[in-house]
Design an enzyme around this catalytic site. Structure first.
Site, PDB file in Angstrom:
ATOM      1  N   GLU A  70     -33.492 -21.165  52.979  1.00  0.00           N
ATOM      2  CA  GLU A  70     -33.583 -22.163  51.920  1.00  0.00           C
ATOM      3  C   GLU A  70     -32.239 -22.388  51.234  1.00  0.00           C
ATOM      4  O   GLU A  70     -32.181 -22.919  50.125  1.00  0.00           O
ATOM      5  CB  GLU A  70     -34.666 -21.740  50.923  1.00  0.00           C
ATOM      6  CG  GLU A  70     -36.047 -21.884  51.552  1.00  0.00           C
ATOM      7  CD  GLU A  70     -37.136 -21.092  50.870  1.00  0.00           C
ATOM      8  OE1 GLU A  70     -36.817 -20.132  50.145  1.00  0.00           O
ATOM      9  OE2 GLU A  70     -38.309 -21.430  51.076  1.00  0.00           O
ATOM     10  N   TYR A 116     -40.957 -21.975  23.617  1.00  0.00           N
ATOM     11  CA  TYR A 116     -39.909 -21.480  24.503  1.00  0.00           C
ATOM     12  C   TYR A 116     -39.989 -22.103  25.890  1.00  0.00           C
ATOM     13  O   TYR A 116     -38.973 -22.323  26.551  1.00  0.00           O
ATOM     14  CB  TYR A 116     -39.945 -19.950  24.568  1.00  0.00           C
ATOM     15  CG  TYR A 116     -39.340 -19.352  23.323  1.00  0.00           C
ATOM     16  CD1 TYR A 116     -37.963 -19.244  23.172  1.00  0.00           C
ATOM     17  CD2 TYR A 116     -40.156 -18.960  22.265  1.00  0.00           C
ATOM     18  CE1 TYR A 116     -37.408 -18.735  22.017  1.00  0.00           C
ATOM     19  CE2 TYR A 116     -39.609 -18.457  21.102  1.00  0.00           C
ATOM     20  CZ  TYR A 116     -38.231 -18.334  20.981  1.00  0.00           C
ATOM     21  OH  TYR A 116     -37.678 -17.846  19.825  1.00  0.00           O
TER      22      TYR A 116
END
Length: 204
Positions: A70, A116
């Site tokens: 990848e 967050y």
């Protein structure tokens, strides 16, 4: 700390925290005009500074052992985000589980359950399924990454780009924790952040 040592530290931290398993997951960091990336077939818990692969900005192998299959995906995200210095890809359990669910919003796969998540991840596009290593994913990933630092690969896992390895790992971990919350809360009424609340956290 050298880029090699920095990459190894993050790779081992990912493994030690259980954010990936066996020989899955990969990490990259910019190195001049090229990219250092973890090699294929090696656990992130066992990566060493002298076993890293070097690829160019197009994902072509330049030096070292064979890179992760990848590598092209890391190169695509770093091309799309010139301010980013690192990319982390894992098969972390909860994010991978979410990637297998039907009926997700492909433009925004996880709701902003916490402030967050909104700050560190923002909106999370869900990309279509491609077999691991299938370079057909490259153009879709590069296009999506221009507007989003984090991507979720269908039936696979998350990819996150950030300004440095530590920041990237923070965002990856926030994504995984939000995926865990999302799964824990399935079937319950939730109240995510409103669009205005999310925008207030992500505005420059």
């Amino acid at each position: 700390m050298s880029p090699h040592d920095e990459l190894v530290a993050v790779a081992r931290s990912i493994f030690d925290r259980g954010l990936t398993h066996a020989r899955t997951g990969n990490v990259s960091i910019r190195h001049g005009g090229d990219i250092l990336v973890t090699p294929t077939g090696v656990s992130l818990g066992a990566v060493t500074a002298d076993s890293l692969s070097l690829i160019d900005a197009r994902g072509r192998h330049l030096d070292g052992p064979k890179p992760t299959k990848e590598a092209f995906l890391h190169a695509a995200l770093l091309r799309a985000r010139p301010d980013a210095g690192a990319v982390v890809h894992t098969h972390s359990t909860h994010a991978a589980a979410v990637s297998c669910l039907d009926g997700l919003d492909s433009a925004d796969a996880l709701p902003p359950l916490t402030a967050y998540f909104a700050m560190r991840v923002g909106r999370l596009p869900l990309l279509p399924y491609f077999a691991p290593g299938d370079t057909g994913l490259e153009p879709a990933a590069e296009t999506a990454a221009r507007d989003h630092a984090a991507l979720l690969l269908r039936n696979h896992g998350p990819n996150v780009a950030g300004k440095d390895p530590a920041t990237t790992l923070d965002a990856l971990e926030e994504l995984e924790e939000t995926a865990k919350l999302f799964l824990l809360l399935r079937g319950s009424r939730t109240r995510p952040l409103t669009p205005q609340q999310r925008d207030a956290l992500t505005s420059p």
